[in-house]
Design an enzyme around this catalytic site. Structure first.
Site, PDB file in Angstrom:
ATOM      1  N   ARG A  28       0.987  -1.308  -0.403  1.00 37.78           N
ATOM      2  CA  ARG A  28       0.529  -0.156   0.259  1.00 37.78           C
ATOM      3  C   ARG A  28       1.156   1.332   0.113  1.00 37.78           C
ATOM      4  O   ARG A  28       0.834   2.370   0.303  1.00 37.78           O
ATOM      5  CB  ARG A  28      -1.094   0.292   1.008  1.00 37.78           C
ATOM      6  CG  ARG A  28      -2.429  -1.055   1.442  1.00 37.78           C
ATOM      7  CD  ARG A  28      -3.345  -0.487  -0.024  1.00 37.78           C
ATOM      8  NE  ARG A  28      -3.955  -1.339   0.766  1.00 37.78           N
ATOM      9  CZ  ARG A  28      -5.415  -1.223   1.261  1.00 37.78           C
ATOM     10  NH1 ARG A  28      -5.143   0.272   1.523  1.00 37.78           N
ATOM     11  NH2 ARG A  28      -6.461  -2.346   1.182  1.00 37.78           N
ATOM     12  N   ARG A  32      -3.588   7.391   0.556  1.00 37.93           N
ATOM     13  CA  ARG A  32      -4.464   7.950   0.950  1.00 37.93           C
ATOM     14  C   ARG A  32      -3.164   9.191   2.142  1.00 37.93           C
ATOM     15  O   ARG A  32      -2.987  10.313   1.876  1.00 37.93           O
ATOM     16  CB  ARG A  32      -5.212   7.952   1.406  1.00 37.93           C
ATOM     17  CG  ARG A  32      -6.054   7.829   0.330  1.00 37.93           C
ATOM     18  CD  ARG A  32      -7.905   7.837   1.425  1.00 37.93           C
ATOM     19  NE  ARG A  32      -8.042   7.209   1.876  1.00 37.93           N
ATOM     20  CZ  ARG A  32      -8.756   5.799   2.064  1.00 37.93           C
ATOM     21  NH1 ARG A  32     -10.133   6.427   2.612  1.00 37.93           N
ATOM     22  NH2 ARG A  32      -8.918   4.662   2.709  1.00 37.93           N
ATOM     23  N   ARG A  41      -7.029  11.309  -6.499  1.00 35.07           N
ATOM     24  CA  ARG A  41      -8.066  10.273  -5.801  1.00 35.07           C
ATOM     25  C   ARG A  41      -9.407  11.381  -6.341  1.00 35.07           C
ATOM     26  O   ARG A  41     -10.560  11.151  -6.791  1.00 35.07           O
ATOM     27  CB  ARG A  41      -8.201  10.044  -4.628  1.00 35.07           C
ATOM     28  CG  ARG A  41      -9.267   9.483  -4.018  1.00 35.07           C
ATOM     29  CD  ARG A  41      -9.550   7.798  -4.695  1.00 35.07           C
ATOM     30  NE  ARG A  41      -9.588   7.272  -3.974  1.00 35.07           N
ATOM     31  CZ  ARG A  41     -12.017   7.363  -3.947  1.00 35.07           C
ATOM     32  NH1 ARG A  41     -12.419   8.346  -4.350  1.00 35.07           N
ATOM     33  NH2 ARG A  41     -12.356   6.926  -2.840  1.00 35.07           N
ATOM     34  N   ASP A  78      -6.774  -3.112  -7.309  1.00 29.77           N
ATOM     35  CA  ASP A  78      -7.290  -3.434  -6.611  1.00 29.77           C
ATOM     36  C   ASP A  78      -7.825  -4.600  -6.172  1.00 29.77           C
ATOM     37  O   ASP A  78      -8.108  -5.169  -7.631  1.00 29.77           O
ATOM     38  CB  ASP A  78      -8.505  -2.764  -5.309  1.00 29.77           C
ATOM     39  CG  ASP A  78      -8.723  -3.003  -4.133  1.00 29.77           C
ATOM     40  OD1 ASP A  78      -8.598  -2.601  -3.302  1.00 29.77           O
ATOM     41  OD2 ASP A  78     -10.016  -3.468  -3.906  1.00 29.77           O
ATOM     42  N   TYR A 154     -15.122 -11.391   0.215  1.00 32.14           N
ATOM     43  CA  TYR A 154     -15.778 -10.058  -0.515  1.00 32.14           C
ATOM     44  C   TYR A 154     -17.097 -10.651  -1.085  1.00 32.14           C
ATOM     45  O   TYR A 154     -17.902  -9.551  -1.386  1.00 32.14           O
ATOM     46  CB  TYR A 154     -14.719  -9.070  -1.034  1.00 32.14           C
ATOM     47  CG  TYR A 154     -13.948  -8.460   0.210  1.00 32.14           C
ATOM     48  CD1 TYR A 154     -14.201  -7.892   0.874  1.00 32.14           C
ATOM     49  CD2 TYR A 154     -12.679  -8.981   0.119  1.00 32.14           C
ATOM     50  CE1 TYR A 154     -13.909  -6.640   1.624  1.00 32.14           C
ATOM     51  CE2 TYR A 154     -10.909  -8.763   0.587  1.00 32.14           C
ATOM     52  CZ  TYR A 154     -11.945  -6.861   1.997  1.00 32.14           C
ATOM     53  OH  TYR A 154     -11.103  -6.721   3.008  1.00 32.14           O
TER      54      TYR A 154
END
Ligand code: 1CP
Length: 361
Positions: A28, A32, A41, A78, A154
């Site tokens: 990662r 952010r 973004r 992702d 998920y």
């Protein structure tokens, strides 16, 4: 293919070489915590647009390498882009993470099985080839996918959490769980092979939730599909390196390493690195495993931990990384500090050499 002629430290370690100081990248590393990512973004609007627009995804891939001079870039995407490309509905809720329209029955899965993977993943392959073309020659480009079990979590639960439905299905409807994993495994073989064809130097499988499974289910849903992916991808691309990251696998790390054929094992934060190094069932590179909370905290403890981890694995093939992803509130300066400190260690500390790491007491 280019990796064979150009000197890429991460690829050398994946091939079994020990390098001092070890090469470094961070899970990662895009995201952010970087102001330039937040700007990008905001321009993209939503996360799927950012991930599937090659110009923007390439920019996000390159940002951390440009800022910190890391030894590897990881494709910006992702793990859920794969089921999305198979037609499963996905959105990223603001500050909440991914939300999918969950698979209820085999009939829902059949709809995904009818989907062709290629059209939905072409933009990802375009990002891989653009990123490879723009990266410095010595920087390794890592492609990736989620491991089938973690992606299935998920797909079947619909969102992050404790994945109670997916885990319950292992006993109440094992056929449904096995079928979802089968679909993802087959798709992942194509998806990773295409990334390699587009220019990825090696690939990584993220299995963030592997540690939720008891040993028998870990074998069935983590080790077997991973072995199938590694074998099939290597059959198409002989010699290609696959990094496995079955987070919180505990003792199951040993059969995972012995049986999957991975080139490198990603150690999570809880792994005792020197103990694992002593127990390795075969020669494999190790990646990890600084605590992301310590990276966020910074200071002298961060420098000390960097020295300790690198020192404990000196003489072994080691890629320095975190034990999980960079946290969004990590000061970017701490990442710069980590890299600078690691690269300033000009020789392995004497008291922690290969002997301590490999011989039993
Ligand atoms: O709002 C935003 O900007 C989205 C945040 C974000 C980012 C930057 C998400 C949503 N995904 C990503 C990129 C990403 N995800 C990468 C590429 C970039 C890099 O590593 O630098 C990778 C490799 C992933 C992998 C990923 N996604 C994993 C496996 C690794 C891990 O962290 O455990 C998992 C579990 C996901 C699902 C996911 N996607 C995004 C979030 C917030 C989550 C986690 C949700 C949860 O906790 O259940």
């Amino acid at each position: 293919m280019t990796g064979k002629t150009i000197d890429r430290a991460v690829l050398r370690v994946l091939g079994g070489e020990a390098i001092w100081p070890p090469p470094v990248w961070l899970m990662r590393q895009a995201g952010r915590y970087l102001p330039e990512y937040r700007k990008l973004r905001a321009t993209a609007g939503n996360f799927i647009a950012l991930s599937t627009t090659p110009a923007m995804a390439t920019e996000a891939t390159l940002q951390p390498v440009r800022r910190f001079g890391l030894d590897a870039a990881i494709l910006f995407s992702d793990i859920l882009i794969l089921p999305w490309a198979l037609g499963q509905k996905l959105r990223y809720a603001e500050g909440e993470g991914p939300v999918m329209e969950r698979i209820e029955t085999l009939a829902d899965l059949e709809v995904l099985n009818l989907h062709r993977l290629k059209p939905g993943t072409e933009s990802v392959m375009e990002t891989v080839s653009r990123a490879r073309a723009e990266l410095p020659a010595e920087t390794t480009l890592i492609g990736f996918a989620g491991s089938p079990f973690t992606v299935a979590c998920y797909m079947l639960d619909g969102r992050g959490g404790n994945f109670a439905r997916t885990l319950g299905l292992a006993y109440s409807d094992p056929g449904l769980l096995a079928s979802v994993i089968e679909t993802v495994t087959t798709a992942t073989i194509d998806y990773l092979s295409w990334q390699i064809e587009a220019g990825a130097d090696c690939v990584m499988l993220f299995d963030s939730w592997a540690g939720l499974l008891p040993p028998d289910l870990f074998r069935a849903h983590v080790i077997h599909p991973t072995a199938r992916i590694v074998n099939a991808v290597r059959h198409r691309h002989p010699g290609v390196h696959v990094i496995g990251f079955p987070r919180l696998a505990g003792l199951m790390a040993l059969p995972y390493i012995a049986e999957t054929g991975i080139s490198a094992f990603g150690m999570d934060t809880a792994t005792d690195a020197p103990a694992l190094a002593r127990l390795l069932p075969r020669k494999v590179a190790l990646q990890g495993n600084l605590d992301p909370l310590l990276l966020r905290a910074g200071g002298v403890s961060l420098n000390y931990a960097v020295e300790r981890i690198a020192g404990e694995l000196a003489g072994l093939p080691h890629i320095f990384n975190l034990g999980h992803g960079v946290l969004p509130d990590t000061p970017p300066e701490h990442v710069a500090m980590l890299i600078e400190h690691l690269r300033s260690l000009d020789r392995p500390p004497l008291e922690t050499s290969r002997e301590t790491a490999t011989s039993s007491a």
